[in-house]
Design an enzyme around this catalytic site. Sequence first.
Site, PDB file in Angstrom:
ATOM      1  N   GLY A  20     -18.552  -8.705 -77.018  1.00  0.00           N
ATOM      2  CA  GLY A  20     -19.363  -8.222 -78.136  1.00  0.00           C
ATOM      3  C   GLY A  20     -20.399  -9.237 -78.591  1.00  0.00           C
ATOM      4  O   GLY A  20     -20.547 -10.319 -77.992  1.00  0.00           O
ATOM      5  N   SER A  44     -11.648  -5.027 -74.417  1.00  0.00           N
ATOM      6  CA  SER A  44     -10.881  -3.762 -74.415  1.00  0.00           C
ATOM      7  C   SER A  44     -10.489  -3.369 -72.993  1.00  0.00           C
ATOM      8  O   SER A  44     -10.948  -3.967 -72.012  1.00  0.00           O
ATOM      9  CB  SER A  44     -11.735  -2.657 -75.033  1.00  0.00           C
ATOM     10  OG  SER A  44     -12.722  -2.269 -74.100  1.00  0.00           O
ATOM     11  N   GLU A  45      -9.700  -2.301 -72.909  1.00  0.00           N
ATOM     12  CA  GLU A  45      -9.317  -1.752 -71.595  1.00  0.00           C
ATOM     13  C   GLU A  45     -10.544  -1.360 -70.778  1.00  0.00           C
ATOM     14  O   GLU A  45     -10.517  -1.386 -69.554  1.00  0.00           O
ATOM     15  CB  GLU A  45      -8.462  -0.496 -71.795  1.00  0.00           C
ATOM     16  CG  GLU A  45      -7.041  -0.785 -72.196  1.00  0.00           C
ATOM     17  CD  GLU A  45      -6.267   0.498 -72.488  1.00  0.00           C
ATOM     18  OE1 GLU A  45      -6.831   1.597 -72.360  1.00  0.00           O
ATOM     19  OE2 GLU A  45      -5.087   0.368 -72.871  1.00  0.00           O
ATOM     20  N   CYS A 155     -20.017 -12.696 -93.140  1.00  0.00           N
ATOM     21  CA  CYS A 155     -21.228 -13.502 -92.957  1.00  0.00           C
ATOM     22  C   CYS A 155     -22.008 -13.726 -94.268  1.00  0.00           C
ATOM     23  O   CYS A 155     -22.472 -14.847 -94.530  1.00  0.00           O
ATOM     24  CB  CYS A 155     -22.114 -12.895 -91.886  1.00  0.00           C
ATOM     25  SG  CYS A 155     -21.959 -11.110 -91.688  1.00  0.00           S
ATOM     26  N   SER A 185     -28.224  -7.879 -86.526  1.00  0.00           N
ATOM     27  CA  SER A 185     -27.218  -8.455 -85.627  1.00  0.00           C
ATOM     28  C   SER A 185     -25.846  -8.527 -86.302  1.00  0.00           C
ATOM     29  O   SER A 185     -24.825  -8.638 -85.628  1.00  0.00           O
ATOM     30  CB  SER A 185     -27.642  -9.834 -85.134  1.00  0.00           C
ATOM     31  OG  SER A 185     -27.870 -10.696 -86.223  1.00  0.00           O
ATOM     32  N   GLY A 186     -25.823  -8.433 -87.614  1.00  0.00           N
ATOM     33  CA  GLY A 186     -24.551  -8.433 -88.343  1.00  0.00           C
ATOM     34  C   GLY A 186     -23.732  -7.183 -88.084  1.00  0.00           C
ATOM     35  O   GLY A 186     -22.543  -7.152 -88.389  1.00  0.00           O
ATOM     36  N   LYS A 211     -15.949  -6.873-100.140  1.00  0.00           N
ATOM     37  CA  LYS A 211     -15.655  -8.110 -99.402  1.00  0.00           C
ATOM     38  C   LYS A 211     -16.313  -9.301-100.082  1.00  0.00           C
ATOM     39  O   LYS A 211     -15.675 -10.329-100.324  1.00  0.00           O
ATOM     40  CB  LYS A 211     -16.188  -8.012 -97.964  1.00  0.00           C
ATOM     41  CG  LYS A 211     -15.290  -7.274 -97.005  1.00  0.00           C
ATOM     42  CD  LYS A 211     -15.808  -7.459 -95.582  1.00  0.00           C
ATOM     43  CE  LYS A 211     -15.910  -6.146 -94.869  1.00  0.00           C
ATOM     44  NZ  LYS A 211     -16.658  -6.149 -93.640  1.00  0.00           N
ATOM     45  N   HIS A 248     -29.002 -13.741 -92.727  1.00  0.00           N
ATOM     46  CA  HIS A 248     -28.750 -12.970 -93.940  1.00  0.00           C
ATOM     47  C   HIS A 248     -29.346 -13.722 -95.135  1.00  0.00           C
ATOM     48  O   HIS A 248     -29.096 -14.925 -95.320  1.00  0.00           O
ATOM     49  CB  HIS A 248     -27.246 -12.795 -94.175  1.00  0.00           C
ATOM     50  CG  HIS A 248     -26.582 -11.836 -93.226  1.00  0.00           C
ATOM     51  ND1 HIS A 248     -27.257 -11.086 -92.288  1.00  0.00           N
ATOM     52  CD2 HIS A 248     -25.269 -11.473 -93.108  1.00  0.00           C
ATOM     53  CE1 HIS A 248     -26.393 -10.323 -91.619  1.00  0.00           C
ATOM     54  NE2 HIS A 248     -25.184 -10.547 -92.098  1.00  0.00           N
ATOM     55  N   ASN A 333     -26.067 -15.384 -89.643  1.00  0.00           N
ATOM     56  CA  ASN A 333     -24.862 -14.558 -89.714  1.00  0.00           C
ATOM     57  C   ASN A 333     -24.010 -14.685 -88.459  1.00  0.00           C
ATOM     58  O   ASN A 333     -22.777 -14.666 -88.540  1.00  0.00           O
ATOM     59  CB  ASN A 333     -25.230 -13.086 -89.949  1.00  0.00           C
ATOM     60  CG  ASN A 333     -26.273 -12.580 -88.977  1.00  0.00           C
ATOM     61  OD1 ASN A 333     -27.388 -13.102 -88.949  1.00  0.00           O
ATOM     62  ND2 ASN A 333     -25.953 -11.593 -88.196  1.00  0.00           N
ATOM     63  N   THR A 334     -24.633 -14.869 -87.301  1.00  0.00           N
ATOM     64  CA  THR A 334     -23.829 -14.917 -86.066  1.00  0.00           C
ATOM     65  C   THR A 334     -23.291 -16.314 -85.785  1.00  0.00           C
ATOM     66  O   THR A 334     -22.286 -16.455 -85.096  1.00  0.00           O
ATOM     67  CB  THR A 334     -24.639 -14.435 -84.844  1.00  0.00           C
ATOM     68  OG1 THR A 334     -25.859 -15.169 -84.817  1.00  0.00           O
ATOM     69  CG2 THR A 334     -24.903 -12.955 -84.890  1.00  0.00           C
TER      70      THR A 334
HETATM   71  P1  NAP Z   1     -19.128  -5.803 -81.339  1.00  0.00           P
HETATM   72  O1  NAP Z   1     -20.416  -6.268 -80.777  1.00  0.00           O
HETATM   73  O2  NAP Z   1     -18.950  -4.333 -81.563  1.00  0.00           O
HETATM   74  O3  NAP Z   1     -17.915  -6.324 -80.361  1.00  0.00           O
HETATM   75  C1  NAP Z   1     -16.591  -5.879 -80.515  1.00  0.00           C
HETATM   76  C2  NAP Z   1     -15.669  -6.527 -79.475  1.00  0.00           C
HETATM   77  O4  NAP Z   1     -14.344  -5.988 -79.667  1.00  0.00           O
HETATM   78  C3  NAP Z   1     -16.041  -6.236 -78.017  1.00  0.00           C
HETATM   79  O5  NAP Z   1     -15.755  -7.350 -77.208  1.00  0.00           O
HETATM   80  C4  NAP Z   1     -15.094  -5.095 -77.646  1.00  0.00           C
HETATM   81  O6  NAP Z   1     -14.781  -5.059 -76.244  1.00  0.00           O
HETATM   82  C5  NAP Z   1     -13.860  -5.480 -78.424  1.00  0.00           C
HETATM   83  N1  NAP Z   1     -13.008  -4.312 -78.639  1.00  0.00           N
HETATM   84  C6  NAP Z   1     -13.346  -3.122 -79.192  1.00  0.00           C
HETATM   85  N2  NAP Z   1     -12.276  -2.278 -79.172  1.00  0.00           N
HETATM   86  C7  NAP Z   1     -11.257  -2.968 -78.590  1.00  0.00           C
HETATM   87  C8  NAP Z   1      -9.903  -2.641 -78.269  1.00  0.00           C
HETATM   88  N3  NAP Z   1      -9.393  -1.437 -78.538  1.00  0.00           N
HETATM   89  N4  NAP Z   1      -9.141  -3.596 -77.698  1.00  0.00           N
HETATM   90  C9  NAP Z   1      -9.635  -4.812 -77.404  1.00  0.00           C
HETATM   91  N5  NAP Z   1     -10.927  -5.181 -77.664  1.00  0.00           N
HETATM   92  C10 NAP Z   1     -11.717  -4.261 -78.247  1.00  0.00           C
HETATM   93  O7  NAP Z   1     -18.815  -6.472 -82.745  1.00  0.00           O
HETATM   94  P2  NAP Z   1     -19.312  -7.913 -83.319  1.00  0.00           P
HETATM   95  O8  NAP Z   1     -20.516  -7.780 -84.154  1.00  0.00           O
HETATM   96  O9  NAP Z   1     -19.303  -8.874 -82.196  1.00  0.00           O
HETATM   97  O10 NAP Z   1     -18.142  -8.248 -84.366  1.00  0.00           O
HETATM   98  C11 NAP Z   1     -16.857  -8.714 -83.938  1.00  0.00           C
HETATM   99  C12 NAP Z   1     -16.008  -9.017 -85.173  1.00  0.00           C
HETATM  100  O11 NAP Z   1     -16.612 -10.067 -85.920  1.00  0.00           O
HETATM  101  C13 NAP Z   1     -15.874  -7.827 -86.137  1.00  0.00           C
HETATM  102  O12 NAP Z   1     -14.584  -7.834 -86.704  1.00  0.00           O
HETATM  103  C14 NAP Z   1     -16.952  -8.119 -87.173  1.00  0.00           C
HETATM  104  O13 NAP Z   1     -16.688  -7.495 -88.398  1.00  0.00           O
HETATM  105  C15 NAP Z   1     -16.879  -9.636 -87.262  1.00  0.00           C
HETATM  106  N6  NAP Z   1     -18.088 -10.319 -87.738  1.00  0.00           N
HETATM  107  C16 NAP Z   1     -19.316 -10.045 -87.199  1.00  0.00           C
HETATM  108  C17 NAP Z   1     -20.440 -10.758 -87.641  1.00  0.00           C
HETATM  109  C18 NAP Z   1     -21.817 -10.530 -87.084  1.00  0.00           C
HETATM  110  O14 NAP Z   1     -22.776 -11.169 -87.579  1.00  0.00           O
HETATM  111  N7  NAP Z   1     -22.015  -9.674 -86.069  1.00  0.00           N
HETATM  112  C19 NAP Z   1     -20.287 -11.731 -88.611  1.00  0.00           C
HETATM  113  C20 NAP Z   1     -19.019 -12.017 -89.128  1.00  0.00           C
HETATM  114  C21 NAP Z   1     -17.938 -11.304 -88.670  1.00  0.00           C
HETATM  115  P3  NAP Z   1     -15.510  -4.008 -75.231  1.00  0.00           P
HETATM  116  O15 NAP Z   1     -16.852  -4.602 -74.903  1.00  0.00           O
HETATM  117  O16 NAP Z   1     -14.591  -4.025 -74.047  1.00  0.00           O
HETATM  118  O17 NAP Z   1     -15.598  -2.705 -75.923  1.00  0.00           O
END
Ligand code: NAP
Length: 358
Positions: A20, A44-45, A155, A185-186, A211, A248, A333-334
């Site tokens: 992700g 994920s799977e 973030c 990107s958040g 939050k 952000h 944020n990232t």
């Molecule tokens: P994202 O791009 O949607 O990535 C999600 C990840 O989770 C992917 O690697 C996905 O794998 C995996 N995943 C989804 N369903 C799954 C399952 N059933 N089993 C195992 N793995 C699974 O999300 P993101 O923005 O990177 O955010 C990731 C986390 O960080 C979230 O909890 C988010 O709230 C938090 N966060 C994000 C930010 C930000 O700025 N983006 C900041 C702070 C916190 P696949 O590719 O295989 O689907």
Amino acid sequence: MTRRNPPQQRIPVAVLGATGAVGQTFIRLLENHAWFKVAEVAASERSAGKSYADAAHWLEGVMPADVASMTVVECKPEAVTCALVFSALDSSVAGDVECSFARDGRIVCSNARNHRMEPDVPLLIPEINAPHITVIEAQRKRLGWKGAIVTNANCSSTVAALALAPIHAKFGVDKVFVATMQAVSGAGYPGVASLDILGNVIPFIDGEEPKLQAEIAKLLGSVNGGLIESAPIRVTAHTNRVPVEHGHTVCMSIGLKTPATPEQVSDALANWIGDTAAVGLPSRPTHPIVVTTQRDRPQPRRDVGLGAGMTVTVGRIRPDELMDVKMVAMGSNTIRGAAGGAILNAELLFTKGYIPGA
Ligand code: NAP
């Protein structure tokens, strides 16, 4: 607790949710990290069994060659060997998966919201609240595991709390009105549809306002009786998604316990070092906070890369007609708000002896 020397060899780590947006930021930040080295990638799977290069839709820069050829595994403790695990999992699955790893004795540094507000789970920003890691003992006792879950904040909460911490330490923060402008990107990848966000502002981010309201108070809280007690700060938040790629922006009006002028607030921010436990950690920027006096800064496009994405820039510090002082803070944020923050947390945990490694 004494401080341990840096590891002599890079410690192998796993990234859960490695495919992700945040997972990829972990891969980029760990490519040349002094202490940690990516050894396993899990998702994920849908992705398991594929090479990382095939499973990840790579978003920025060049994918590190050694990670590109790794095979993605499932997010199960039996499929992953590393003692230190970074979690960038979607919150729909992070809760149970992270528990299964902690139960198996792993240290999980998580970005997900699921466990953040539990009083025995550190919501950690080492410059602000390094002593909060001591609540791990209560967590282990309650849940009967040898591992641990340590979280980093949302973030926007991270950017806001870093900017508030020096002010809270010096004058005491009583209440905060906060309005955010949050980058696309958040929302991860593919995130918000382009037709929804281009040339637009969306005044709603699901679950984000509660939050901010809870996390800022916990981040600025203290340890009492082995558990984290939130600071008695009242926060009201408005959150908005804006067509910005990274960074952000957080506008805050702040009510203080002890009156202070904008100049005094600016000095408190500019001279802040924060907890010395964080000083010298590889991901701690030289200046966690930079104060700008330019009248139209901070701006995400121009300031988001400061301190390799780990610095929060604060500007427009001025009197507030309703409260005491108002200002604008901006940070990545990232990086600071996600992967970089989690890596800094793991560095602190290593120096305090929570992570094995020679
Ligand atoms: P994202 O791009 O949607 O990535 C999600 C990840 O989770 C992917 O690697 C996905 O794998 C995996 N995943 C989804 N369903 C799954 C399952 N059933 N089993 C195992 N793995 C699974 O999300 P993101 O923005 O990177 O955010 C990731 C986390 O960080 C979230 O909890 C988010 O709230 C938090 N966060 C994000 C930010 C930000 O700025 N983006 C900041 C702070 C916190 P696949 O590719 O295989 O689907």
